[in-house]
Design an enzyme around this catalytic site. Structure first.
Site, PDB file in Angstrom:
ATOM      1  N   GLY B 154       0.826  -1.195   0.000  1.00 26.46           N
ATOM      2  CA  GLY B 154       0.000   0.000   0.000  1.00 26.46           C
ATOM      3  C   GLY B 154       0.863   1.249   0.000  1.00 26.46           C
ATOM      4  O   GLY B 154       2.064   1.213   0.287  1.00 26.46           O
ATOM      5  N   CYS B 155       0.246   2.366  -0.333  1.00 30.99           N
ATOM      6  CA  CYS B 155       0.999   3.617  -0.446  1.00 30.99           C
ATOM      7  C   CYS B 155       1.547   4.046   0.911  1.00 30.99           C
ATOM      8  O   CYS B 155       2.729   4.363   1.045  1.00 30.99           O
ATOM      9  CB  CYS B 155       0.116   4.706  -1.060  1.00 30.99           C
ATOM     10  SG  CYS B 155      -1.512   4.887  -0.315  1.00 30.99           S
TER      11      CYS B 155
END
Lengths: 351, 351, 351, 351
Positions: B154-155
């Site tokens: 995920g970011c």
């Protein structure tokens, strides 16, 4: 402002060409118990206000003059929006009959040694420093009422202390383990010409600045130390982001033994019950700066942390209103015996 | 893309009409060793890419089709940009000969019980879950090289783990006292229609969201727990702000006994020396998201805290590049035996 | 840039610390046939590039020096990003062996009287003025190829002339009734310190500036006059708005007798068929600046007006790329006999 | 709102959960002569206002209900903020004793055939259509005073007609050659969920929309036709840009024989002398939307064009205030015999 101005409090604004000056004018323009009698802006002396702030061109106010040209007999109250450092000498030279509300940092730090350390020179008006009342209104109402000189708290310190002081006083959090991550809009940095304030340097970005050496840290620590009854140091990390107005403080605290996040909430709800400008938002609601834009409100939220024995406290304010000019007027109202909320009833401008 | 595409790796993108799909197309369009042979977007099936992304209308790529219509014999590698939850079944149905780079959250959490708890249902492809490699490239390079299925982190977890994992492995920070205050641009929230993503709900404001219950928390904790060799819980607080791209993580850590902020810096400098995409910025420099916009770079800074025995670690990335599509391509390059930086050489777009 | 730089064209950038300098560096960093051998920035002389542009700190380029310190034998081509007025003397002093691509306004106006009128002083290098080729690439390709000194068109003139010149040449519009309403992002105004470029003066607003006296008007008129074969005057009204990059020109034209909006479209489609950077978008599609952000593309749309016998022509470009540094490189490629698109293949960064 | 509400005008707001509803509430909250007695929002029926608009959570107003649940005996005036199309039937069903201020487009077009053409269906309340007064207050004050049903003009038509109608009436411009290039903030598009209103689709960009077919064109033409005494068609081209509030209209006009730009200015100065909300700015000053943000003011500027016999007229307003809810209250004040400016004295929020 109505044209019948007899009996009104006569107000001077020094340094009226910056953002806090503009914000004072926006709010005072419709304050029913004052009239603006003096406006100074040294670089713009001789100009009409509309030349500096076209949006205020229709106001019936005096032309901008130099401070040296001011006739102080025309004023009852002075708002001082001058840069840090020069302010103390200007205020020291004012007639004692004037009430003074200072928006600079010059009189915020009670300890002149702390001042000297953070601002790089000895304070030039230490007597006034002693006289000044730190005007975090909700927490100093009676002192403000009696004050002649009030130092308006910084924008970040307002957003940080309003939630933290009651929690420290209630001994519900560990005052030695406080992390304040603050995000500010660009008006907090003023109207000075600096490359990092150009639109294209700011838009579409965020960064921390003055990390571990921001001058608002000692101011916050002063208030928290008073609350704790002993010296407190905090982590205060400020960030600049692409919006005009607003400060969101995300505050990470360690709970005292036996304390729950619900206890923090209860303390704040009780402390600010009846306060017109400070609201604890309902459980689960996240305070947002857009919900205080242009208003004198502060929103506070409390959340349990996933980390055991910790909580997250969030506060949102408009840095130019409750963080500067709104709180300045709130203090003036008290100093002049006017209802505290006079002229400050605006709702937030959302969207 | 040149027209001579023989010998090129044939790439399919599933869910090409969202922002991570667009970003893959932007970057892959000039990747010299691939060709795009399949694009799916169920709601837009039958349309040209330019109908969904006018800025890419001139690319020579196939029309958008439904997943059900895909001829998998046309692809060597599949990038999967589908929503969480549906992804696992789609990938389970793909021929085993395909290499898969998944940008959803479906294969990020190795523990199916943790997955079930945070995503609300039992995992539907637990075997694939076990097979999947967590593609935080700099920390998993060899495993990625051998992988058939890579879960792109995920970011937020990318921005958090890159600085934290080496520090925990070096036992230089207290892994039980980590606070991650993250600020994200709006593309991180995707292209779905939600009221709180409208321009007027976002511009001129900032707020925290999913406080203490964001699904990226367990993903971060998984990586930090591996580094620590025991279960770790962190404070992870995400904020949405008015910019398109970028995540700034302000990470507050407690130093291990005898460790200084300079030690943290030294560890990170050493760990990332020679890395093309991760840079420790000079002392005193504050990582800014605008300096990584559009690039696959991560910038990391380390500052001493005013609080004794604490430090501040800052990291900046573009959530759509290193936080999603860029890292996906970085992984694909490794999986296909191509030079890791191929197609990822863009400099940041500043201003 | 690879380290094997033999045989590469050696490039100097004068005035590398502004936005057009940064943009040249961003694009040239991955241009396979050049190497950067000289960077000047008088105010920053002695510094590394990363001190001025942290996002480019990892590039292997020389330190910034003063122009006076430059060893011209190290360069084959000079990009000049200096302020208007000083540029002409700097370029006049360069060795004649150097090819020069000038991004200032100094050599754009062929008529020295027009120059003197709009810039307030006589031109100081009239011979060079005569030599200079106006580098609106698509419309001057052959002259650019042979040029030693190219004046890169202004950002607004590029967006205006690309659609208008072919229509005037085709005699399809009334060249005496052209209204160009242009909206620009803030990088078009450069990196100089001016109050009206501060974030808080720009965000959440739009206004026209230099109304009826913008210096890009005579430049546009020069190109349209050439196309018409007689002197043309236009309405050119520029607006500043809160975005970093982009110019949208909304152009209102009167149709020649018997001409339809479809005819305009056909002329432009034909004129720009095969052009790599200029695209006429499909009927009904509105060119948007976000679809060219960071790319060298120009998008042009044509709409029928509700007013009889009128049409609306819209063009969108990135002012820093096709409107400045991208077109500069496009010209350099031609001047050096390199494929015109080399180094300019980036897709737009959307979102 | 004070708690003593006897004698106050009782106000209902239908469709209170959109942006114009929020703006009415913001402004009416401190209107000294009204009280809010009814709020409807069908999708949010049963909720407190604070659930929809957290910034207004502290207001003492009734819970949101469905229109079907409304007790009309509780209201004297109804503000209608419902979508176009459904509004006409809702208003037709209201008791005739209620005064109605409608913010939709339903009653703006006096000609039911024009309505049918632009809105795609026959008008369902043609009698009300005939009764409705078009509330462009400064130009229809006496009619508004006597009206029972007022149609509040659209945001674009307000900004366009205020400068144009007096100029056409004075026969100083050619009414057949008017080009209106309008730039709007995003609140003008409402709070509906559409992909092109997402933050990331809008930020850092600008584009024209509904080119040559925007529904505000016939509304503008209606007003200009009345002024001219014959049918007028205009070019009206609307653009969406990244700001919350504000419309700037750049209007390009051809001067009548013997007329100068100074004549236009003189006409407008005279026409709006004494008007509290419309100001002609000094010569050379460019009206900026940031100078009317949050206020009911309209700023108008006039410039000579470089094109002979042409002029440029610029107008700026806040689309949610003078362009919607502010003008609605201005009309209500007149309809109820209250001073026209009551509740509308806010200065612009700059920055």
């Amino acid at each position: 402002m109505s044209s019948t101005t007899s009996n009104r409090i006569r107000v001077a604004i020094l340094g009226a060409s910056g953002y806090t000056g503009a914000e004072l004018l926006r709010l005072l323009a419709h304050h029913p118990q004052i009239e603006i009698t003096l406006l100074t802006a040294d670089r713009h002396a001789g100009q009409e206000l509309g030349a500096v702030f076209p949006h205020l061109a229709h106001l019936k106010v005096p032309r901008l003059i130099k401070i040296a040209e001011a006739d102080w007999s025309k004023a009852d109250v002075v708002f001082c929006c001058l840069p840090h450092g020069t302010t103390q000498e200007v205020i020291a030279a004012l007639p004692r009959a004037l009430k003074v509300v200072d928006l600079s940092a010059d009189f915020r730090l009670a300890d002149v040694d702390v001042y000297a350390k953070w601002y790089g020179h000895a304070h030039r008006a230490p007597d006034l420093q002693r006289e000044a009342v730190y005007g975090l209104t909700e927490l100093a109402r009676e002192a403000v009422r009696r004050a002649r000189l009030v130092a308006v708290p910084g924008c970040y310190p307002t957003a940080a202390q309003l939630p933290l002081v009651p929690l420290i006083e209630a001994k519900q959090i560990d005052a030695d383990d406080i992390i304040i991550d603050a995000k500010s809009g660009m008006t907090g940095a003023g109207r000075a010409l600096k490359e990092d304030m150009l639109f294209s340097e700011v838009a579409e970005g965020i960064h921390a600045y003055s990390v571990a050496k921001h001058r608002h840290a000692p101011e916050i620590e002063q208030g928290l130390s008073q609350a704790a009854g002993r010296p407190i140091v905090v982590n205060f990390t400020a960030h600049l982001m692409p919006m005009n107005r607003g400060i969101l403080s995300s505050i990470y605290v360690r709970l005292a033994n036996g304390t729950t996040p619900a206890d923090l909430r209860a303390t704040l709800v009780k402390r600010y019950a009846g306060e017109p400008f400070v609201r604890v938002v309902p459980e689960g609601v996240s305070p947002a700066t857009r919900h205080v834009r242009g208003s004198n409100h502060v929103l506070i939220g409390v959340f349990a942390d996933r980390l055991p024995r910790r909580a997250i406290v969030l506060s949102a304010e408009d840095n130019l209103v409750k963080g500067a000019s709104g709180q300045a007027i709130q203090n003036m109202n008290l100093m002049c015996g006017i209802a505290e909320t006079t002229g400050l009833a605006q709702e937030a401008l959302f969207p």
